[in-house]
Design an enzyme around this catalytic site. Structure first.
Site, PDB file in Angstrom:
ATOM      1  N   LYS A   1       0.936  -1.150   0.062  1.00 56.29           N
ATOM      2  CA  LYS A   1      -0.275  -0.337   0.101  1.00 56.29           C
ATOM      3  C   LYS A   1       0.626   1.730  -0.610  1.00 56.29           C
ATOM      4  O   LYS A   1       0.330   1.962  -0.425  1.00 56.29           O
ATOM      5  CB  LYS A   1      -1.352   0.137   1.950  1.00 56.29           C
ATOM      6  CG  LYS A   1      -2.492  -0.984   1.237  1.00 56.29           C
ATOM      7  CD  LYS A   1      -2.943  -0.797   2.433  1.00 56.29           C
ATOM      8  CE  LYS A   1      -4.407  -2.122   2.430  1.00 56.29           C
ATOM      9  NZ  LYS A   1      -5.144  -1.637   3.356  1.00 56.29           N
TER      10      LYS A   1
ATOM     11  N   GLY B   1      -0.432   1.122   9.717  1.00 51.45           N
ATOM     12  CA  GLY B   1      -0.875   1.655   8.890  1.00 51.45           C
ATOM     13  C   GLY B   1      -2.237   1.074   8.713  1.00 51.45           C
ATOM     14  O   GLY B   1      -3.417   2.150   7.885  1.00 51.45           O
TER      15      GLY B   1
ATOM     16  N   LYS C   1       4.491   6.398  19.215  1.00 52.38           N
ATOM     17  CA  LYS C   1       3.699   6.336  17.461  1.00 52.38           C
ATOM     18  C   LYS C   1       1.918   7.400  17.633  1.00 52.38           C
ATOM     19  O   LYS C   1       2.497   8.276  16.932  1.00 52.38           O
ATOM     20  CB  LYS C   1       3.819   5.292  17.337  1.00 52.38           C
ATOM     21  CG  LYS C   1       4.824   5.079  17.109  1.00 52.38           C
ATOM     22  CD  LYS C   1       5.454   3.697  16.575  1.00 52.38           C
ATOM     23  CE  LYS C   1       4.482   3.045  15.702  1.00 52.38           C
ATOM     24  NZ  LYS C   1       4.668   1.430  15.535  1.00 52.38           N
TER      25      LYS C   1
HETATM   26  P1  ATR Z   1      -0.451  -2.398   9.901  1.00 51.44           P
HETATM   27  O1  ATR Z   1      -0.614  -1.965   9.496  1.00 51.44           O
HETATM   28  O2  ATR Z   1      -1.799  -3.825  10.300  1.00 51.44           O
HETATM   29  O3  ATR Z   1      -1.293  -1.586  11.096  1.00 51.44           O
HETATM   30  P2  ATR Z   1       1.901  -1.929  11.684  1.00 51.44           P
HETATM   31  O4  ATR Z   1       1.620  -1.025  10.603  1.00 51.44           O
HETATM   32  O5  ATR Z   1       2.697  -2.933  11.567  1.00 51.44           O
HETATM   33  O6  ATR Z   1       0.869  -2.933  10.596  1.00 51.44           O
HETATM   34  O7  ATR Z   1       1.515  -1.667  13.120  1.00 51.44           O
HETATM   35  C1  ATR Z   1       0.665  -2.866  14.172  1.00 51.44           C
HETATM   36  C2  ATR Z   1       0.041  -2.152  15.335  1.00 51.44           C
HETATM   37  O8  ATR Z   1      -0.596  -3.243  15.999  1.00 51.44           O
HETATM   38  C3  ATR Z   1       0.946  -1.249  16.146  1.00 51.44           C
HETATM   39  O9  ATR Z   1      -0.127  -0.010  16.851  1.00 51.44           O
HETATM   40  C4  ATR Z   1       1.113  -2.003  16.999  1.00 51.44           C
HETATM   41  O10 ATR Z   1       1.197  -1.449  18.237  1.00 51.44           O
HETATM   42  P3  ATR Z   1       3.239  -0.874  18.044  1.00 51.44           P
HETATM   43  O11 ATR Z   1       3.535   0.357  17.565  1.00 51.44           O
HETATM   44  O12 ATR Z   1       3.101  -0.240  19.175  1.00 51.44           O
HETATM   45  O13 ATR Z   1       3.793  -1.862  18.095  1.00 51.44           O
HETATM   46  C5  ATR Z   1      -0.123  -3.037  17.288  1.00 51.44           C
HETATM   47  N1  ATR Z   1       0.373  -3.690  17.762  1.00 51.44           N
HETATM   48  C6  ATR Z   1       0.903  -5.220  17.731  1.00 51.44           C
HETATM   49  N2  ATR Z   1       0.495  -6.961  17.878  1.00 51.44           N
HETATM   50  C7  ATR Z   1       0.103  -5.930  19.777  1.00 51.44           C
HETATM   51  C8  ATR Z   1      -0.119  -6.310  21.038  1.00 51.44           C
HETATM   52  N3  ATR Z   1      -0.216  -7.076  20.921  1.00 51.44           N
HETATM   53  N4  ATR Z   1      -0.670  -5.357  22.204  1.00 51.44           N
HETATM   54  C9  ATR Z   1      -0.814  -3.738  21.172  1.00 51.44           C
HETATM   55  N5  ATR Z   1      -0.459  -3.720  19.961  1.00 51.44           N
HETATM   56  C10 ATR Z   1      -0.235  -4.951  18.615  1.00 51.44           C
END
Ligand code: ATR
Length: 278
Positions: free
Chosen positions: A66, A130, A155
């Site tokens: 994307k 994203g 973030k």
């Molecule tokens: P996407 O494109 O699906 O949003 P990404 O850019 O990798 O994927 O973002 C994943 C999001 O899920 C992030 O906000 C991440 O939090 P961090 O920025 O702290 O990494 C969040 N996330 C992933 N696993 C998580 C968990 N177990 N608990 C809370 N937040 C989680």
């Protein structure tokens, strides 16, 4: 002549988009084809070039391309710019127009299908990746006030600052302890690993209410579909109305179909069909 479209991702075999667009085309009598194409991880731009040369009219773009789609567009809509990601490309002569229909799909699913108006609502958006960026501007435009919470709080703060709107702020999950929301949206990837999101579990006794962060009648929306995530279970236990992301999937596709064909399909029979085959 049949107009050709495709969805590009890697992996892509699981995609429901070909089925969704085939159903839309049959329903509206549009003469289109729509296939799933796996682009090599280092070959997105070349794949787009090839499709344009072959006369395709546009494509959808999914993980992990994307952002590359955002970069290869020659023109961007405002919502694509805000999302910093593109999921819908239209090929018009020399132009490659990039749009993002994810947020519009979410808003439409919440407002039209689930019957919950966003105007004036307190929205908690969980995640600052994203998936979250993709939906902020349409949620704001629909009139909600947005709190973004993220495991990595910085973030969420940075994301809120980018939108520079008084109706949006960002922080950590701990910051939510004393607050309630009308709509809580899970845009994290935590559900993929069955992980719990560290939401404050405000017990009945301490908060004087059963819902914790869920206001009475709150909607809990998980962008994932096809499985019950820990967040959905948590929300159910707190008395919230729970929805998964299948409606958003179909609505973002309908918005793309509308961009390309100028016709808005009826999404309800398509959602029913997807629930049957899911
Ligand atoms: P996407 O494109 O699906 O949003 P990404 O850019 O990798 O994927 O973002 C994943 C999001 O899920 C992030 O906000 C991440 O939090 P961090 O920025 O702290 O990494 C969040 N996330 C992933 N696993 C998580 C968990 N177990 N608990 C809370 N937040 C989680």
């Amino acid at each position: 002549m049949t107009d050709r479209y495709a969805v590009i991702g890697n992996p892509i075999s699981h995609s429901k988009s070909p089925l969704i667009h085939a159903l839309f085309a049959t329903q509206t009598g549009q003469d289109i084809s729509y296939e799933a194409i796996a682009a090599p991880l280092d070959g997105f731009a070349a794949t787009i070039e090839q499709l344009r040369n072959e006369g395709y009219r546009g494509c959808n773009v999914t993980v992990p391309f994307k952002f590359e789609a955002f970069n290869c567009a020659t023109e961007l809509t405002e919502r694509a710019r805000a999302a910093q990601a593109v999921n819908t490309l239209s090929f018009e002569g020399d132009k490659i127009i990039g749009d993002n229909t994810d947020g519009a799909g979410l808003v439409r699913d919440i407002e039209q299908n689930l019957g919950v108006k966003l105007q004036g609502k307190r929205i908690l958006l969980m995640g600052a990746g994203g998936a979250s960026y993709g939906v902020v501007l349409p949620l704001l435009t629909a009139g909600g006030t947005i709190t973004i919470a993220n495991r990595t709080a910085s973030k969420a703060v940075e994301m809120a600052m980018k939108f520079a709107d008084s109706a949006i702020r960002g922080g950590s999950y701990e910051d939510l302890a004393e607050q309630q929301f009308d709509i809580i949206i899970n845009a994290t990837s935590a559900g993929l690993t069955d992980s719990e999101i560290p939401l404050p579990s405000s017990p009945l006794s301490a908060k004087g209410g059963k819902g914790g962060i869920f206001a009475p009648g709150a909607l809990a929306y998980d962008m994932m579909y096809g499985r019950e995530t820990p967040f959905m279970a948590f929300a159910r236990a707190h008395g919230a109305q729970v929805a998964d992301g299948l409606g958003m999937l179909v609505e973002q596709a309908a918005e793309a179909f509308f961009i390309w064909r100028g016709v808005r399909p009826d999404t309800s029979p398509v959602m029913e069909r997807l629930r049957e085959v899911a």
